[in-house]
Design an enzyme around this catalytic site. Structure first.
Site, PDB file in Angstrom:
ATOM      1  CG  ASP A 113      -1.995   1.028   1.180  1.00 54.70           C
ATOM      2  OD1 ASP A 113      -2.227   1.567   0.085  1.00 54.70           O
ATOM      3  OD2 ASP A 113      -2.603   1.304   2.224  1.00 54.70           O
ATOM      4  NE  ARG A 121       0.726   1.660   4.105  1.00 50.64           N
ATOM      5  CZ  ARG A 121      -0.303   2.057   4.824  1.00 50.64           C
ATOM      6  NH1 ARG A 121      -0.177   2.199   6.130  1.00 50.64           N
ATOM      7  NH2 ARG A 121      -1.450   2.321   4.259  1.00 50.64           N
ATOM      8  NE  ARG A 181      -5.248   7.740   1.200  1.00 53.24           N
ATOM      9  CZ  ARG A 181      -6.167   6.833   1.537  1.00 53.24           C
ATOM     10  NH1 ARG A 181      -7.124   7.148   2.420  1.00 53.24           N
ATOM     11  NH2 ARG A 181      -6.145   5.629   1.005  1.00 53.24           N
ATOM     12  CE  LYS A 211      -5.320   3.258  -2.282  1.00 49.86           C
ATOM     13  NZ  LYS A 211      -4.530   2.537  -1.266  1.00 49.86           N
ATOM     14  CG  HIS A 212     -10.582   4.028  -1.930  1.00 46.67           C
ATOM     15  ND1 HIS A 212      -9.898   5.244  -1.953  1.00 46.67           N
ATOM     16  CD2 HIS A 212      -9.859   3.210  -1.108  1.00 46.67           C
ATOM     17  CE1 HIS A 212      -8.837   5.160  -1.173  1.00 46.67           C
ATOM     18  NE2 HIS A 212      -8.782   3.931  -0.643  1.00 46.67           N
ATOM     19  CG  HIS A 224      -9.642   3.697   7.397  1.00 44.97           C
ATOM     20  ND1 HIS A 224      -9.609   4.655   6.416  1.00 44.97           N
ATOM     21  CD2 HIS A 224      -8.689   2.784   7.080  1.00 44.97           C
ATOM     22  CE1 HIS A 224      -8.668   4.351   5.528  1.00 44.97           C
ATOM     23  NE2 HIS A 224      -8.101   3.220   5.913  1.00 44.97           N
ATOM     24  CG  ASP A 295     -10.243  -0.217   1.198  1.00 43.69           C
ATOM     25  OD1 ASP A 295      -9.109  -0.580   1.573  1.00 43.69           O
ATOM     26  OD2 ASP A 295     -10.627   0.965   1.218  1.00 43.69           O
TER      27      ASP A 295
END
Length: 987
Positions: A113, A121, A181, A211-212, A224, A295
C-alpha cells in the site's frame, strides 16, 4: 468438439479475458506455458486451497517468533494467495517475504500500500510528494517516471502489486480521509495523473490498482471508522466519480480496489459487497477484466458484516484483502459454496485468474529477494533527482496581479521576511537570491512584530517566505503589510497552510505555493524570482473561493511580458514586418538564428527569437540564450568601467594612457590620450595576431598560410588563403592539458599562462603608429581595459560585476560563461577554429581576447538581448536604472553626445553617419543622437534619445566559419530592421 470448446474456454479464461488490462500481454511471452502451469496447479488443488488463493493476509513486519508463526499458519494451513505488510523496516519485510515464499506451495503475491512510494510504509526510504502536490505538476511524463521508479523500488523488495493510485476526485474539502491522497478536484486532471502513474507502475512490472471504486472523494465519513453514504444520481457519478476509473480502464490498468461505500443510486449495500457495483457496473458496463480487490475488510465500514469475504467474492471481487479472522472467513466461503450461493466453477475462475497473474509476475518459479546493499539499490542518485524534479515542477504561482514576477532587479530596497521556526530554515532561499540580487533578511518573531514593522517601512518591496503551518498569529500583520506595499507571498509549506492566510493572499501582489521547504525547492523558487527558471504548476484543488483548481500563472523566462506597441505610439502591424526580415536572413544563410528586441520608453514592444543554434540543430534560439557579443563588449563592458572611473574623477579624457599602463611609457604610444583611444584616433593598427607568438612556426609544414587547401592547411581564413592547422604550440606559453601555471582557458583542452599578457602588451608597445586620423582598432580598448584594472585594482570582469551587472540584475551577462551556464544555453560561434582546433562554443571567438583568458576590453562578453537592452536603457536614462543611479547625468550626457570631428565616432560609441548613411551601420532614418555599437559575430545595439528607443539584434552570423560569412552585411539585415522600427513610429 466439446474438448475443443473447453480448451478455447480455458484459454480465454487464462489469457484473453485479461488482455484488456495489457498487463498479461506484456508480461507473458509464452501463452501455452502459462496455460499449462495454471492448469497443472488448479488440478492439484483442493477447493479450500483454491479459496485460499483468493485471500491476501495482512501482517506486521516483525521478525518475532509469534509473527512468524502467524505467517506460517496463513501460508501452510490456509494456503493464502498473497501478503500485505502493514509497515516497518525494509530489511525485516524482505526477511519475512523470503520466509513466507519459502513455505508456499504456490508463490505468494506480495502486495503493498504505497500511494506515495515505499516511504508510506517503510522507514528510511525515498519519500515522494503526496498526490495533491503531484496534481499541480503539468508534465505527466514526470508522473509516469515516478510510477516507473516506484515499481523499480517495489520489485527490489519482492513486491508485485501496489494498491495505488488513488483515483478519487477530491471535491469535498471536508473529506477526512482522501484529501491529500487524491490528485485533485478536477476530474480530467485526476484521470490523466492516474493513467500516467499506472502506466509507469505497470511498465515497470508492478500491477497498479486504482481505488476506491466507485469514488470516495465526496464524502465526510472515513470508511476506516464507519460506512460513508453517497446519494448522488447516476448522471453525477458518471460525470465525476466514475470518470477517472473509466479512463484508467480504457488505458489498460490491471487492478481496481472497491471501497466500502454505500452508493444508494446503485445498491443499498456497501460497494465492496455489491453485485450491482462490481459485476454489473465495473465488469459488465465498464468492461474491466483485470483483478478486482476489496478494500481492507478489517475496516469498520464493513467489518461487522458476517462472513464478509464470501459476500465480497459473490459480488464479483477476485481477491479479498485483510479479513480479521482468516479461519472464519475461509470457512464462510466454503459454506457459501456448499449452500450454492457461489459455485465451485466461479471459485475456479477466480483462482485461475489469480494464478494467471502470478505467472505473469514470474511466480511459476520460487522467488528470493536479495537484501544485499538494499538501501543503495533503492535510494539511487536518479531517485533523488526525480523527487526534486517533481517537487520543483509542482511549484505554482497562484497569482501575479501586478506583474511582479520575475523580480524587477533594477529596484533596490527589497526585504525577505521569513516566517519560520528557525532562521536557518530560510537560508537557502535568501542566499540564492542575495548572491545575485542584494536583499535584506528579517525573521518574523512574535515578540518583535512592531520592530519588524519599523524595519520594513522603508522597503520598496517585501517577499514573505512562510515555512511553518503555525501562521494564525501572523496573519493580521502580514495582511496589513501586503496592503501597504508590493508583497510577494511564498508558501514553502502545504496548500492547507496557504488557506489559513486568506487575507494575506488577497492583499499580496503575487502568491507562490511551493509545497515544500526542501533546499532544491527553495533554490528553484529563488531562481524563478530571478528570471532563470520556469514555473508552470497549477492548483490541484481550490484555494479558498477565488482561485479554483487548474488555475495558476506561468512564469517563463523565455516568454517575457509584452506590451502593445500602440500604447507607446508604435504600429504593431508594421513592427511585425521584422519577422519576415529576420526569417529572410535565415533563409539566405546570413545566420542560423537570431534574437530581435525593441524597447520603447523602457517597455518591450517587440521581442522574438528566430531560427536555431546552428544550421544542423533543432534547438531553437530562446529568450535567455547567450551570444558572444564580440565588439559590442566595448560599450556594454569596457566603456561602462571607463565612464564610472571618469565619474569618480579617477580618469580624464585628456589623460595619457601611459599614466595608467606603464608598458606604454618610453614608447611612441606614451602620449596617446584616453579620448583618442575612445575615438579610435590613436594611430594603432586595427588588429595584431598575438596568438602567433604562442605558435611554433617551424612546426607548420609548408608555412603558416597557403593559397590552396591541403592536409596541413584545412581552414579557410580569406580569399584563396588557408591557415596551417597542423602546428605545435610553444610550451613556454601554452599547454594542451590542464597543467599547473597554465590557468587561462582558451578552449576545453588548451591552456595559457597568465604571463602571456606581457607578450600582448609588448606587441602593442612595438606596433607601428599611423598618424592620429580615424582608424578603428581593437587595441584601443585592450589598453583601456588595462587602465581600468590598474586604476581600480580589480580585474575588469569583477569590477563590472560588482558595480553594474550584479546590482542591475544582469544574471546572463558575463565573461567566460561556461563558469555559470551549460553549453546548451550558449549559442555556438564557430564549427571549427584553427586556434582552438575544434568548435568555439562557450569561449570567446576573438583570438586576442581568447589568449587573455577570455577577458579583454575589445571582446569576450556574453549576454542576452534583454540584458544588453537593460544596459542601453540605463544609459538612455542618464545613468539610472530602477531606483538606483549607476552613472551621473553629466557623465552620460558627455559620453553620449560628444562626437569626433574626424569621423562618425563618439566617445567609445559608434553613431550614424547622417551625411552618408551607407558609411555606417544604421538606417537612414536614425537621428544623429543615436549611439551604439556592432560586433563581428553579428550583434548590434542602438539607443535613440530622441525617440526613447532601444534596439538589440544578436546572431551568430560567423557560424560555421567566419570566412565568406558576409550575407548579414550584404543583405543589410540589421539596418533594415532598424528602418522598420522607425517606420512603425506613428506620427
Amino acid at each position: 468438439m466439446k474438448k475443443i470448446l473447453m480448451a478455447c474456454l480455458l484459454f480465454a479464461l487464462s489469457f484473453g479475458l485479461y488482455a484488456q488490462t495489457d498487463f498479461i500481454d506484456k508480461n507473458v511471452t509464452d501463452a501455452n506455458a502459462c496455460r499449462n502451469w495454471v492448469n497443472d496447479k488448479l488440478e492439484s488443488m483442493t477447493l479450500k486451497q483454491k479459496i485460499g488463493q483468493l485471500f491476501i493476509h495482512t501482517v506486521a513486519p516483525y521478525t518475532t517468533q509469534q509473527n512468524k508463526q502467524n505467517i506460517s499458519d496463513a501460508v501452510k494451513e490456509y494456503g493464502i494467495g498473497g501478503l500485505l505488510f502493514s509497515g516497518g523496516e525494509i530489511g525485516k519485510q524482505i526477511e519475512l517475504t523470503n520466509y513466507a515464499q519459502s513455505m508456499a506451495k504456490i508463490p505468494l503475491l506480495i502486495t503493498f500500500d504505497g500511494e506515495w512510494g515505499l516511504a508510506m510504509r517503510l522507514k528510511g526510504t525515498p519519500s515522494f510528494p503526496r498526490n495533491r502536490v503531484l496534481g499541480c505538476v503539468q508534465n505527466d511524463t514526470l508522473i509516469y517516471e515516478y510510477g516507473k521508479e516506484v515499481a523499480r523500488q517495489l520489485k527490489e523488495i519482492g513486491v508485485h502489486v501496489n494498491f495505488a493510485p488513488v483515483a478519487d476526485v477530491d471535491n469535498n474539502p471536508n473529506n477526512p480521509v482522501i484529501n491529500t491522497r487524491s490528485f485533485g478536484s478536477d476530474r480530467e486532471a485526476v484521470a490523466r495523473k492516474v493513467v500516467a502513474y499506472s502506466k509507469g507502475l505497470q511498465d515497470g512490472g508492478v500491477l497498479a490498482v486504482c481505488k476506491h471504486f466507485p469514488g470516495h472523494g465526496d464524502t465526510e465519513v472515513d470508511s476506516h471508522k464507519a460506512m460513508p453514504v453517497l446519494s448522488f444520481s447516476r448522471e453525477r457519478l458518471d460525470s465525476i466519480e466514475l470518470y477517472p476509473f473509466r479512463k484508467a480502464i480504457e488505458a489498460g490498468i490491471g487492478g481496481v480496489m472497491v471501497g466500502h461505500l454505500n452508493v444508494t443510486t446503485l445498491d443499498n449495500k456497501a460497494a465492496s459487497v455489491s453485485h450491482a457495483v462490481i459485476t454489473e457496473l465495473l465488469k459488465n458496463e465498464l468492461k474491466f477484466s483485470g483483478l478486482v480487490f476489496t478494500d481492507a475488510l478489517e475496516m469498520k465500514g464493513i467489518s461487522n458484516n458476517p462472513y464478509v469475504s464470501a459476500q465480497a467474492l459473490i459480488a464479483g471481487n477476485d481477491m479479498v484483502l485483510a479479513p480479521r479472522n482468516l479461519k472464519r472467513e475461509l470457512d464462510g466461503v466454503l459454506k457459501a459454496v456448499k449452500e450454492g450461493r457461489i459455485s465451485e466453477e466461479e471459485i475456479n475462475e477466480k483462482c485461475r485468474k489469480v494464478l494467471t497473474y502470478k505467472y505473469a509476475f514470474g511466480l511459476n518459479r520460487r522467488p528470493i529477494v536479495n537484501d544485499k546493499d538494499i538501501m543503495a539499490r533503492i535510494d539511487k542518485a536518479y531517485t533523488n533527482e526525480l523527487i526534486n524534479n517533481i517537487k520543483t515542477s509542482a511549484v505554482t504561482v497562484v497569482k501575479d496581479s501586478d506583474g511582479m514576477l520575475p523580480l524587477d532587479m533594477t529596484l533596490s530596497g527589497t526585504v525577505v521576511l521569513n516566517v519560520s521556526s528557525t532562521l536557518s530554515e530560510s537560508y537557502t532561499f535568501f542566499n540564492e537570491i542575495n548572491k545575485t540580487y542584494p536583499v535584506t533578511w528579517l525573521h518574523a518573531n512574535l515578540d518583535s512584530l512592531q520592530n519588524i514593522k519599523k524595519r520594513i517601512t522603508p522597503a520598496q518591496r517585501v517577499i514573505v517566505a512562510v515555512y511553518t503551518s503555525k501562521v494564525d498569529k501572523y496573519e493580521k500583520i502580514l495582511a496589513d503589510l501586503a496592503k501597504g506595499k508590493p508583497t510577494i507571498l511564498i508558501c514553502f509549506d502545504s496548500h492547507k497552510t496557504l488557506q489559513k492566510l486568506d487575507d494575506v493572499v488577497a492583499q499580496s501582489s503575487a502568491v507562490v505555493l511551493a509545497h515544500s521547504s526542501d533546499k532544491p525547492v527553495q533554490k528553484y523558487v529563488a531562481d524563478m524570482l530571478l528570471g532563470t527558471q520556469k514555473v508552470d504548476g497549477r492548483l490541484s484543488v481550490d484555494l479558498n473561493d477565488e482561485y479554483t483548481a487548474a488555475s495558476g500563472v506561468t512564469i517563463d523566462p523565455d516568454k517575457p511580458r509584452r506590451y502593445k506597441p500602440e500604447e507607446f505610439g508604435m504600429d504593431s502591424k508594421i513592427l511585425s514586418r521584422i519577422d519576415s526580415i529576420a526569417e529572410y536572413g535565415i533563409m539566405n544563410g546570413a545566420y542560423p538564428g537570431c534574437h530581435v528586441l525593441v524597447w520603447k520608453n523602457g517597455y518591450q514592444v517587440y521581442n522574438k527569437c528566430f531560427g536555431t543554434h546552428t544550421y544542423n540543430s533543432d534547438r531553437k534560439v530562446k529568450e535567455n540564450d547567450l551570444f558572444d557579443l564580440a565588439s559590442l563588449t566595448k560599450t556594454t563592458a569596457t566603456l561602462l568601467a571607463v565612464m564610472k572611473l571618469y565619474d569618480e574623477g579617477k580618469l580624464n579624457l585628456t589623460d595619457k594612457i601611459s599614466a595608467y599602463v606603464p608598458e606604454m611609457k618610453s614608447t611612441d604610444k606614451a602620449n596617446i590620450t584616453i579620448q583618442e583611444l575612445l575615438y579610435h584616433e590613436s594611430g594603432l593598427p586595427a588588429y595584431l595576431p598575438f596568438y602567433m607568438k604562442a605558435i611554433d612556426k617551424t612546426s607548420c609544414k609548408g608555412g603558416m598560410y597557403k593559397k590552396y587547401k591541403d592536409n596541413n592547411h584545412k581552414i579557410k581564413v580569406g580569399n584563396n588563403l588557408y591557415i596551417c592547422t597542423n602546428y605545435s604550440f610553444i610550451p613556454e606559453w601554452v599547454s594542451e592539458k590542464d597543467t599547473a601555471g597554465y590557468t587561462l582557458k582558451v578552449s576545453d583542452n588548451i591552456f595559457v599562462k597568465p604571463e602571456f599578457k606581457n607578450v600582448v602588451l609588448k606587441e602593442i608597445a612595438d606596433a607601428p603608429l599611423k598618424g592620429h586620423s580615424y582608424r578603428y582598432s581593437c587595441l584601443n580598448f585592450m589598453l583601456l581595459k588595462e587602465a581600468v584594472e590598474n586604476i581600480s585594482g580589480m580585474s575588469l570582469d569583477k569590477y563590472l560585476d560588482e558595480y553594474f551587472y550584479k546590482p542591475m540584475g544582469l544574471v546572463h551577462t558575463l565573461y567566460n560563461p561556461l563558469q555559470r551556464f551549460g553549453k546548451d544555453e550558449i549559442i555556438p560561434t564557430v564549427e571549427e577554429d584553427f586556434l582552438r582546433r575544434g568548435p568555439v562554443h562557450g569561449y570567446v571567438h576573438d583570438e586576442a581576447a581568447a589568449m587573455l583568458g577570455g577577458v579583454s576590453g575589445n571582446a569576450g562578453l556574453f549576454s542576452t538581448a534583454k540584458d544588453v537592452a537593460t544596459i542601453y536603457q540605463m544609459l538612455l536614462d542618464k545613468g539610472v536604472m530602477g531606483d538606483r543611479r549607476y552613472l551621473s547625468r553629466t557623465t552620460c550626457e558627455l559620453f553620449l553626445k560628444m562626437k569626433s570631428k574626424n569621423s562618425r565616432r563618439g566617445l567609445g560609441f559608434d553613431k550614424p553617419d547622417t551625411g552618408n548613411p551607407d558609411n555606417g551601420y544604421c538606417a537612414p532614418e536614425a537621428p544623429a543622437s543615436v549611439f551604439g555599437h556592432t560586433g563581428f559575430t553579428g550583434t548590434c545595439a542602438w539607443a535613440d534619445p530622441d525617440n526613447d528607443l532601444v534596439y538589440v539584434f544578436l546572431c551568430n552570423r560567423i557560424y560555421p566559419n567566419p570566412t565568406d560569412r558576409k550575407n548579414l552585411m550584404r543583405l543589410k539585415i540589421r539596418p533594415a530592421i532598424q528602418q522598420t522600427i522607425y517606420q512603425a513610429i506613428m506620427k
